[in-house]
Design an enzyme around this catalytic site. Structure first.
Site, PDB file in Angstrom:
ATOM      1  N   THR A  22       0.823  -1.217   0.000  1.00 42.63           N
ATOM      2  CA  THR A  22       0.000   0.000   0.000  1.00 42.63           C
ATOM      3  C   THR A  22       0.856   1.265   0.000  1.00 42.63           C
ATOM      4  O   THR A  22       0.455   2.294  -0.540  1.00 42.63           O
ATOM      5  CB  THR A  22      -0.942  -0.029   1.228  1.00 42.63           C
ATOM      6  OG1 THR A  22      -1.868  -1.102   1.025  1.00 42.63           O
ATOM      7  CG2 THR A  22      -1.725   1.257   1.400  1.00 42.63           C
ATOM      8  N   SER A  66       1.387  -7.431  -1.357  1.00 38.24           N
ATOM      9  CA  SER A  66       2.077  -8.529  -0.660  1.00 38.24           C
ATOM     10  C   SER A  66       1.265  -9.815  -0.607  1.00 38.24           C
ATOM     11  O   SER A  66       1.770 -10.842  -0.172  1.00 38.24           O
ATOM     12  CB  SER A  66       2.510  -8.097   0.735  1.00 38.24           C
ATOM     13  OG  SER A  66       1.420  -8.063   1.623  1.00 38.24           O
ATOM     14  N   THR A  99       1.591  -4.861   4.068  1.00 38.77           N
ATOM     15  CA  THR A  99       1.385  -5.301   5.451  1.00 38.77           C
ATOM     16  C   THR A  99       0.718  -6.671   5.552  1.00 38.77           C
ATOM     17  O   THR A  99       0.830  -7.335   6.581  1.00 38.77           O
ATOM     18  CB  THR A  99       0.523  -4.287   6.223  1.00 38.77           C
ATOM     19  OG1 THR A  99      -0.724  -4.138   5.542  1.00 38.77           O
ATOM     20  CG2 THR A  99       1.211  -2.944   6.333  1.00 38.77           C
ATOM     21  N   ASP A 100      -0.005  -7.093   4.485  1.00 41.38           N
ATOM     22  CA  ASP A 100      -0.785  -8.335   4.601  1.00 41.38           C
ATOM     23  C   ASP A 100       0.092  -9.540   4.949  1.00 41.38           C
ATOM     24  O   ASP A 100      -0.320 -10.402   5.726  1.00 41.38           O
ATOM     25  CB  ASP A 100      -1.552  -8.620   3.297  1.00 41.38           C
ATOM     26  CG  ASP A 100      -2.753  -7.683   3.126  1.00 41.38           C
ATOM     27  OD1 ASP A 100      -3.099  -6.984   4.090  1.00 41.38           O
ATOM     28  OD2 ASP A 100      -3.326  -7.654   2.024  1.00 41.38           O
TER      29      ASP A 100
HETATM   30  N1  ASN Z   1      -1.356  -2.202   3.844  1.00 41.58           N
HETATM   31  C1  ASN Z   1      -0.957  -2.987   2.867  1.00 41.58           C
HETATM   32  O1  ASN Z   1       0.180  -2.915   2.448  1.00 41.58           O
HETATM   33  C2  ASN Z   1      -1.949  -4.016   2.351  1.00 41.58           C
HETATM   34  C3  ASN Z   1      -1.712  -4.488   0.948  1.00 41.58           C
HETATM   35  N2  ASN Z   1      -2.815  -5.313   0.500  1.00 41.58           N
HETATM   36  C4  ASN Z   1      -0.440  -5.347   0.852  1.00 41.58           C
HETATM   37  O2  ASN Z   1      -0.229  -6.179   1.685  1.00 41.58           O
HETATM   38  O3  ASN Z   1       0.324  -5.221  -0.074  1.00 41.58           O
END
Ligand code: ASN
Length: 346
Positions: A22, A66, A99-100
């Protein structure tokens, strides 16, 4: 004070590896949702007022959400990080990541990187670049500061996640909230540190775990599915994995490692077909150990020869199983259980 190196030697001291997430995402009209769009270069340039960019070498490793992280990605990232750590001119590494699956990548690196001193700090964002509360700039600045502070090196903590001003160990961290700006928690284990304006408060010593050597080449990619115990699990639950000749499964059992009768028979059948079963708890704390009797009790599973994965959570067990079962050299039956723990066992 942020340490600022001169780049007279031409050698960068901090490596920033971007992989996506993100933190580099924007809305895409055609796809109707967020996708990675900001380059690593743009990301780094956005913090030029905070950080001396001359101290940084940028590596644009990937541009993915991710959710797409796989074993090949983890293997190649780990090899790259180790290569950079072994370079005398490098002080530390910052990895930009979604973050995932950040906790999975952090744990993979924790178990594969030999870095007694040099820090490897992972960060990302919960809001996209165009949001007014975009958290990417603050997080990446903090991560670079963490790598830059001399006491970080003295602390010698290897891999960590720096997010929303908090520093987490890969052993304890979990993404607990799907949209909070501070989504990670280290639960009752606690943070290893917190960012101050111009220093870090170190709160806990990070745990060291046994490093598992990566093979020189990734010859085969093995997939280790994670199966949960649930009321109503039936005896044919694992038949598909038997038919498709899976090598190993992670079974997330209740409490200290217990399942219902039917699931016990499903596990028994899978072990008879040569599938290695790794048992973990569905609880956040504690781990698995043998104490309950009867069919499905943790002692009956131990007697089937399942691997009791001590204090590992399901993702951690999956990472370790992937590393160990992939590497013929590590498959000594008597030695196996030492890998399936966050502690270094004697
Ligand atoms: N906050 C994030 O980065 C979530 C995103 N869907 C990822 O994991 O790439």
């Amino acid at each position: 004070m942020l340490r600022r190196f001169s780049s007279q030697s031409g050698n960068a001291r901090i490596i920033v590896i971007t992989t996506g997430g993100t933190i580099v995402q924007k809305f895409d009209k055609d796809l109707g949702g967020y996708v990675p769009k900001t380059s690593g270069k743009e990301l780094i340039e956005s913090i030029s007022s905070e950080i001396n960019l001359e101290t940084i070498e940028l590596i644009e490793f990937a541009m993915i959400d991710s959710r797409a992280v796989d074993l090949k990605f983890l293997y190649n990232l780990s090899k790259l990080v180790q290569q950079k750590i072994d370079d005398n001119f490098v002080d530390g590494i910052v990895i930009i990541h979604g973050t995932d699956t950040m906790e999975i990548t952090a744990y993979f690196l924790h178990r594969t990187i030999n870095s007694p001193k040099k820090p490897v700090v992972i960060t990302g964002a919960m809001r996209v670049v165009t949001n007014s509360d975009y958290d990417g700039k603050a997080n990446i600045t903090n991560a670079i500061k963490q790598v830059s502070y001399p006491e970080t090196v003295l602390h010698g903590h290897g891999v960590s996640i720096n997010f929303a001003g908090k520093i987490h160990s890969p052993v304890n961290v979990h993404k607990e909230h799907s949209f909070a700006i501070d989504p990670f928690s280290s639960g009752s284990f606690g943070l290893i540190g917190m960012m101050h304006t111009s220093r870090i408060d170190w709160l806990n010593n990070p745990k060291k775990s046994l490093v598992i050597p990566l093979p020189d080449k990734l010859e085969k990619v093995i997939s280790v599915p994670i199966i949960h115990a649930f009321p109503g699990a039936c005896t044919d639950l694992l038949d598909g994995f038997i038919q498709n000749k899976y090598q190993a499964l992670i079974v997330v059992a209740y409490g200290s490692g217990n399942v219902n009768n039917n699931m016990y028979y499903a596990i028994k059948k899978a072990t008879e077909h040569g599938i290695r079963i790794v048992l973990v708890t569905n609880c956040k704390y504690g781990g698995v150990y043998a104490e309950y009797g009867g069919i499905g009790g943790n002692q009956s599973l131990r007697d089937l020869g399942v691997i009791m994965a001590d204090d590992l959570n399901p993702y951690q067990a999956m990472v370790v199983a992937t590393l160990v079962f992939h590497n013929e050299k590590l498959l000594d039956k008597n030695e196996l259980s030492k890998y399936f723990s966050n502690k270094i066992l004697d």
